[in-house]
Design a protein around this motif. Structure first.
Motif, PDB file in Angstrom:
ATOM      1  N   ASP A  30      11.200  12.934   8.129  1.00 28.33           N
ATOM      2  CA  ASP A  30      10.421  11.708   7.971  1.00 28.33           C
ATOM      3  C   ASP A  30       9.139  11.930   7.167  1.00 28.33           C
ATOM      4  OD1 ASP A  30       8.960  13.198   9.727  1.00 28.33           O
ATOM      5  OD2 ASP A  30       8.826  11.659  11.288  1.00 28.33           O
ATOM      6  N   GLY A  31       8.964  13.142   6.648  1.00 22.75           N
ATOM      7  CA  GLY A  31       7.789  13.441   5.841  1.00 22.75           C
ATOM      8  C   GLY A  31       6.649  14.054   6.621  1.00 22.75           C
ATOM      9  N   SER A  32       6.720  14.026   7.950  1.00 23.12           N
ATOM     10  CA  SER A  32       5.664  14.642   8.747  1.00 23.12           C
ATOM     11  C   SER A  32       5.743  16.161   8.626  1.00 23.12           C
ATOM     12  CB  SER A  32       5.776  14.215  10.213  1.00 23.12           C
ATOM     13  OG  SER A  32       7.017  14.646  10.759  1.00 23.12           O
ATOM     14  N   ILE A  33       4.636  16.817   8.882  1.00 22.55           N
ATOM     15  CA  ILE A  33       4.550  18.266   8.732  1.00 22.55           C
ATOM     16  C   ILE A  33       4.364  18.891  10.100  1.00 22.55           C
ATOM     17  CG2 ILE A  33       3.245  20.160   7.680  1.00 22.55           C
ATOM     18  CD1 ILE A  33       2.499  18.238   5.430  1.00 22.55           C
ATOM     19  N   GLU A  34       5.233  19.841  10.395  1.00 23.01           N
ATOM     20  CA  GLU A  34       5.206  20.492  11.702  1.00 23.01           C
ATOM     21  C   GLU A  34       3.918  21.288  11.873  1.00 23.01           C
ATOM     22  OE1 GLU A  34       7.581  24.195  12.987  1.00 23.01           O
ATOM     23  OE2 GLU A  34       8.843  22.502  13.621  1.00 23.01           O
ATOM     24  N   SER A  35       3.301  21.102  13.028  1.00 20.96           N
ATOM     25  CA  SER A  35       2.045  21.775  13.318  1.00 20.96           C
ATOM     26  C   SER A  35       2.245  22.831  14.392  1.00 20.96           C
ATOM     27  CB  SER A  35       1.001  20.753  13.788  1.00 20.96           C
ATOM     28  OG  SER A  35      -0.180  21.394  14.178  1.00 20.96           O
ATOM     29  N   GLN A  36       1.714  24.026  14.150  1.00 21.09           N
ATOM     30  CA  GLN A  36       1.809  25.106  15.123  1.00 21.09           C
ATOM     31  C   GLN A  36       0.726  24.951  16.191  1.00 21.09           C
ATOM     32  OE1 GLN A  36       4.265  27.461  15.094  1.00 21.09           O
ATOM     33  NE2 GLN A  36       5.106  26.298  13.391  1.00 21.09           N
ATOM     34  N   SER A  38       0.840  -1.197   0.000  1.00 20.63           N
ATOM     35  CA  SER A  38       0.000   0.000   0.000  1.00 20.63           C
ATOM     36  C   SER A  38       0.880   1.255   0.000  1.00 20.63           C
ATOM     37  CB  SER A  38      -0.915   0.021   1.231  1.00 20.63           C
ATOM     38  OG  SER A  38      -0.152   0.130   2.408  1.00 20.63           O
ATOM     39  N   VAL A  39       0.368   2.301  -0.598  1.00 25.61           N
ATOM     40  CA  VAL A  39       1.060   3.591  -0.644  1.00 25.61           C
ATOM     41  C   VAL A  39       0.141   4.631  -0.008  1.00 25.61           C
ATOM     42  CG1 VAL A  39       2.102   5.358  -2.098  1.00 25.61           C
ATOM     43  CG2 VAL A  39       2.261   2.946  -2.758  1.00 25.61           C
ATOM     44  N   ALA A  40       0.614   5.266   1.039  1.00 31.05           N
ATOM     45  CA  ALA A  40      -0.211   6.260   1.741  1.00 31.05           C
ATOM     46  C   ALA A  40      -0.530   7.443   0.835  1.00 31.05           C
ATOM     47  CB  ALA A  40       0.518   6.737   2.997  1.00 31.05           C
ATOM     48  N   GLY A  41      -1.630   8.090   1.110  1.00 32.40           N
ATOM     49  CA  GLY A  41      -2.016   9.263   0.340  1.00 32.40           C
ATOM     50  C   GLY A  41      -1.177  10.477   0.691  1.00 32.40           C
ATOM     51  N   SER A  42      -1.140  11.425  -0.209  1.00 31.00           N
ATOM     52  CA  SER A  42      -0.423  12.675   0.040  1.00 31.00           C
ATOM     53  C   SER A  42      -1.253  13.577   0.954  1.00 31.00           C
ATOM     54  CB  SER A  42      -0.150  13.405  -1.275  1.00 31.00           C
ATOM     55  OG  SER A  42       0.677  12.633  -2.112  1.00 31.00           O
ATOM     56  N   SER A  43      -0.598  14.509   1.592  1.00 32.93           N
ATOM     57  CA  SER A  43      -1.289  15.495   2.411  1.00 32.93           C
ATOM     58  C   SER A  43      -1.533  16.760   1.589  1.00 32.93           C
ATOM     59  CB  SER A  43      -0.463  15.845   3.650  1.00 32.93           C
ATOM     60  OG  SER A  43      -0.373  14.741   4.529  1.00 32.93           O
ATOM     61  N   VAL A  44      -2.617  17.431   1.869  1.00 32.13           N
ATOM     62  CA  VAL A  44      -2.949  18.691   1.202  1.00 32.13           C
ATOM     63  C   VAL A  44      -2.880  19.814   2.232  1.00 32.13           C
ATOM     64  CG1 VAL A  44      -4.729  20.015   0.008  1.00 32.13           C
ATOM     65  CG2 VAL A  44      -4.404  17.588  -0.528  1.00 32.13           C
ATOM     66  N   SER A  75       3.936  14.845  -0.679  1.00 35.23           N
ATOM     67  CA  SER A  75       3.993  13.384  -0.724  1.00 35.23           C
ATOM     68  C   SER A  75       4.176  12.814   0.682  1.00 35.23           C
ATOM     69  CB  SER A  75       5.135  12.928  -1.626  1.00 35.23           C
ATOM     70  OG  SER A  75       6.391  13.317  -1.084  1.00 35.23           O
ATOM     71  N   PRO A  76       3.829  11.534   0.905  1.00 36.49           N
ATOM     72  CA  PRO A  76       3.918  10.949   2.249  1.00 36.49           C
ATOM     73  C   PRO A  76       5.314  11.026   2.865  1.00 36.49           C
ATOM     74  CG  PRO A  76       2.707   9.503   0.780  1.00 36.49           C
ATOM     75  CD  PRO A  76       3.281  10.580  -0.070  1.00 36.49           C
ATOM     76  N   ASP A 123       4.316  19.885  -4.292  1.00 37.52           N
ATOM     77  CA  ASP A 123       3.766  20.586  -5.453  1.00 37.52           C
ATOM     78  C   ASP A 123       2.934  21.767  -4.957  1.00 37.52           C
ATOM     79  OD1 ASP A 123       4.858  18.790  -7.301  1.00 37.52           O
ATOM     80  OD2 ASP A 123       3.188  17.400  -7.009  1.00 37.52           O
ATOM     81  N   GLU A 124       3.509  22.958  -5.055  1.00 39.53           N
ATOM     82  CA  GLU A 124       2.790  24.151  -4.623  1.00 39.53           C
ATOM     83  C   GLU A 124       1.731  24.539  -5.652  1.00 39.53           C
ATOM     84  OE1 GLU A 124       4.634  27.474  -2.715  1.00 39.53           O
ATOM     85  OE2 GLU A 124       6.569  26.426  -2.626  1.00 39.53           O
ATOM     86  N   ILE A 125       0.614  25.006  -5.159  1.00 42.01           N
ATOM     87  CA  ILE A 125      -0.483  25.449  -6.011  1.00 42.01           C
ATOM     88  C   ILE A 125      -0.429  26.972  -6.061  1.00 42.01           C
ATOM     89  CG2 ILE A 125      -2.984  25.425  -6.354  1.00 42.01           C
ATOM     90  CD1 ILE A 125      -2.978  22.849  -4.586  1.00 42.01           C
TER      91      ILE A 125
END
Length: 725
Positions: free
Chosen positions: A692-698, A252-258, A557-558, A564-566
């Motif tokens: 590790d791909g995680s995104i820092e949360s404020q 399985s491949v995890a989904g990307s975060s938006v 990506s995971p 990919d910036e919008i």
């Protein structure tokens, strides 16, 4: 002996035999060809399909990607829960179709037997929710809130619960940071259907029976990124179903975060202020109907003026997206889809249409200048304007004498725009328009982006309506039969509806003078959405660029290696010169300092943060007035509307002011407290992505206003507007 001549029978028999032989030979040839096709030409393909009958798939669902706010705070993510599921395939093999098993399961889970039965029945045109809308061959979730004790009971007594599983599973979660539900923006998930699986077979994102897909909001718009790819392990089994080997396995491949442009703190403030404004409006008496305002629905949009990115978007009534997780209950589904609850699934920021009232006058001002009228000319702001025997009054019958277009915006003078629109209508030919007519007032509205989608990255946006000559003709063609049928009751029946039907039947295809004058002040058949007006006022703020509003800011990506910036995308420019833009900007600042919105911005630090505003009170036949309040600074535009809520500054004004207070940290005395400011300037950077791909949360701390919301009543609002004009 004399020879007897042959009769005609022998040749006939010969012909029949030959024909029969040809037929038999043709059949044998066809059969041989078909056998060759099946065994040689396509032999490998059919052999593979036959072999697949002895292959069973075990699906490992992919972890769905998170939806994050601009600071990395999760708006939608996943949590592990104990999920109890039922296999219809196994249940239907039982003599009672599994009823006894489901009844025992209901007892363990503390549910009613009928609740469990409804969960596992299949949806069709006649079956109401709750029901299963996914594949009948996929395990159907009964609950995702099972306790450890309940799960152990089911697993330890497996012989009593054939076809029932209880396993830890990652399920969707909507945590509502800073008390921001963000319901209609996020959307919700539901199981994939067989038709959707078939449609997606040959695409880059094929679907499995175990998949759940986004049905609305961001969950739908960015579904192909968020969903990921499920893992599938294929086992070879014999005729008895025993595993004899492993065929192949796909991980399985995890989904990307938006990452979105939403700020959960501002979103929380916007939702609270909108709800508070609606509740306050319901306490006030509507002097036109002698009953309280209903304030039945509303919306607010907070947008970055220079990019079109949405910082907050709230629609009321709303709902809890968590209600959809694990299958929605019948009670919740009825509430979300009923007229009584006023359809909370509807995102009124992009799907709610209403006449804009006076906030539309920026369009009419630009149209008048484009048509050749002087911005600073002297135009009579009388108490009324007459066309034939019909009188069109200024709001509260106010009179201001000869004024320019800037002052007409400040005091929201209707009669100035009535006269300009009427004059232009006559120049264009009136009821017999010239083929080369400019139709400046309608053309300019189209150039402002009205009558079409803004292009926001949310599904099901509506277009609104610019009621020009072409629309009038099309609308007449679509309705003339019903109008003419109703008009037959005339003159015996002379009620307003019959009068309108008669007029529509006879002249509904024509653009009348009253159509033109009503349109000029955002009334009549004109319809806009809050997102359209937020885009327009953002464009005025930034110098004229119309951006596609956007909520998505980046797809990560995971593993965090691909971002990919919008980027903000512009789709046009306002049809206004720099000079006229500057003049309109000054006039809208005047609305906030000395015009109809001035009383709502008392003490505002105008020198440090110039405020611009326009109030709107739109009349709707058969309903109470719609409140509109459109504003902007150099950083943001905020537009709020409340259906059946009263005046623009009276109902929506205090709430919009409070949102600005939170953004900039404005205290009760008009001072700027930067420590309290939630977002004094737009969030430009993306949140930090770890190795590790995680995104820092404020950290998120709900905003607490320094002082209670403005408690001025709607009646006081009307009084102030009468005094100020």
């Amino acid at each position: 002996m004399t020879n007897i001549p042959a009769t005609g029978r022998t040749p006939r028999v010969t012909i029949r035999l030959v024909a029969l032989q040809i037929l038999v030979f043709s059949l044998l040839l066809t059969l041989g060809g078909r056998l060759w096709y099946l065994q040689i030409r396509n032999g490998d393909e059919y052999a593979h399909e036959a072999a697949s009958n002895h292959v069973q798939q075990v699906v490992q669902p992919a972890t769905r990607g998170a939806i994050l706010d601009a600071r990395g705070v999760p708006l939608a993510d996943n949590e592990t829960r104990l999920v109890v599921s039922a296999s219809r395939t196994d249940l239907l093999k039982m003599e009672d179709d599994g009823k006894a098993v489901l009844d025992r399961l209901a007892g363990v889970l503390g549910m009613k037997p009928e609740e469990v039965a409804e969960k596992v029945r299949l949806c069709d045109a006649k079956t109401p929710q709750p029901c299963w809308n996914g594949s009948p061959y996929q395990p159907i979730p009964v609950t995702d809130e099972a306790t450890t004790q309940q799960a152990l009971q089911i697993r330890e007594r497996a012989e009593d619960f054939p076809g029932i599983t209880a396993e830890p599973t990652a399920v969707r979660r909507y945590p509502a940071p800073a008390k921001s539900r963000t319901s209609q923006v996020l959307g919700y998930l539901s199981p994939v259907t067989d038709d959707e699986i078939e449609e997606a077979k040959n695409t880059r994102s094929p679907l499995l029976r175990s998949d759940q897909i986004g049905r609305s909001g961001l969950e739908r718009s960015y579904d192909k990124y968020l969903r990921g790819k499920a893992g599938v392990t294929r086992y070879e089994v014999d005729n008895l179903g025993r595993v004899i080997g492993q065929d192949r396995s796909d991980k399985s491949v995890a989904g990307s975060s938006v990452v979105t442009s939403i700020d959960s703190r501002v979103q929380g403030v916007a939702e609270k202020e909108l709800d508070g404004a609606m509740k306050e409006a319901r306490k006030q008496m509507d002097r036109n109907t002698n009953r309280h305002y209903e304030a039945d629905a509303g919306a607010v949009v907070v947008m970055e003026a220079k990019t079109g990115r949405v910082v907050a978007m709230a629609s009321n009534p709303d709902y809890d997206p968590n209600a959809w997780v694990g299958g929605i209950s019948g009670k919740d589904y009825s509430r979300m889809t009923s007229k009584k609850s006023n359809y909370p699934l509807l995102n009124r920021a992009i799907q709610g249409q209403a006449a804009p009232g006076s906030i539309f006058k920026v369009v009419s001002t630009a149209a008048a200048v484009n048509a050749g009228y002087d911005f600073n000319g002297g135009y009579n702001c009388g108490s009324s304007y007459s066309i034939g025997g019909q009188v069109f009054k200024n709001f509260e019958s106010q009179s201001h004498g000869a004024i320019g277009l800037g002052r007409a915006l400040e005091v929201s003078c209707d009669t100035v725009f009535y006269a300009l629109a009427h004059q232009q209508w006559k120049k264009d030919g009136g009821l017999k328009p010239d083929k080369k007519s400019k139709d400046w007032f309608f053309r300019t509205a189209h150039q402002f982006g009205l009558g079409k989608e803004t292009g926001i990255d949310l599904p099901n946006e509506v277009r609104g309506r610019v009621p020009d000559r072409q629309w009038k003709k099309a609308f007449w063609k679509a309705n003339k039969d019903s109008w003419c049928k109703q008009a037959k009751a005339w003159p015996g029946k002379k009620d307003f509806q019959t009068l309108l039907a008669r007029e529509g039947c006879l002249e509904g295809m024509k653009l009348h003078a009253y159509d033109a004058v009503n349109y000029s002040i955002g009334q009549g058949d004109t319809l806009v959405t809050p997102i359209q007006m937020a885009s327009i006022y953002s464009a005025i703020s930034n110098g004229g660029t119309l951006y596609n509003p956007s909520v998505g800011k980046a797809v990560v990506s995971p593993d965090g290696k691909h971002v990919d910036e919008i980027k903000p995308t512009a789709h046009g420019k306002l049809p206004v010169t720099k000079k006229t833009m500057s003049q309109m900007d000054d006039a809208l600042a005047g609305v906030a300092t000395r015009g109809t919105a001035a009383w709502r911005f008392g003490g505002w630090p105008q020198d440090e943060i110039p405020m611009h505003a326009k109030t709107g009170t739109a009349e709707v036949y058969g309903k109470q007035t719609t409140s509109w309040f459109a504003t902007y600074t150099k950083d943001y535009s905020i537009v709020m509307t409340i259906s059946q809520g009263g005046t623009g500054s009276g109902a929506s004004g205090p709430a919009v002011r409070n949102i600005y207070n939170a953004l900039y940290g404005i205290d009760a005395k008009g001072g700027i407290d930067k420590k309290r400011a939630l977002l004094p300037e737009p969030q430009a950077k993306l949140p930090k992505i770890e190795k590790d791909g995680s995104i820092e949360s404020q950290p998120v701390k709900p905003y607490k206003p320094e002082a209670p919301s403005d408690s001025d009543t709607v009646e006081q609002a009307a009084a102030v507007e009468r005094r100020r004009g």
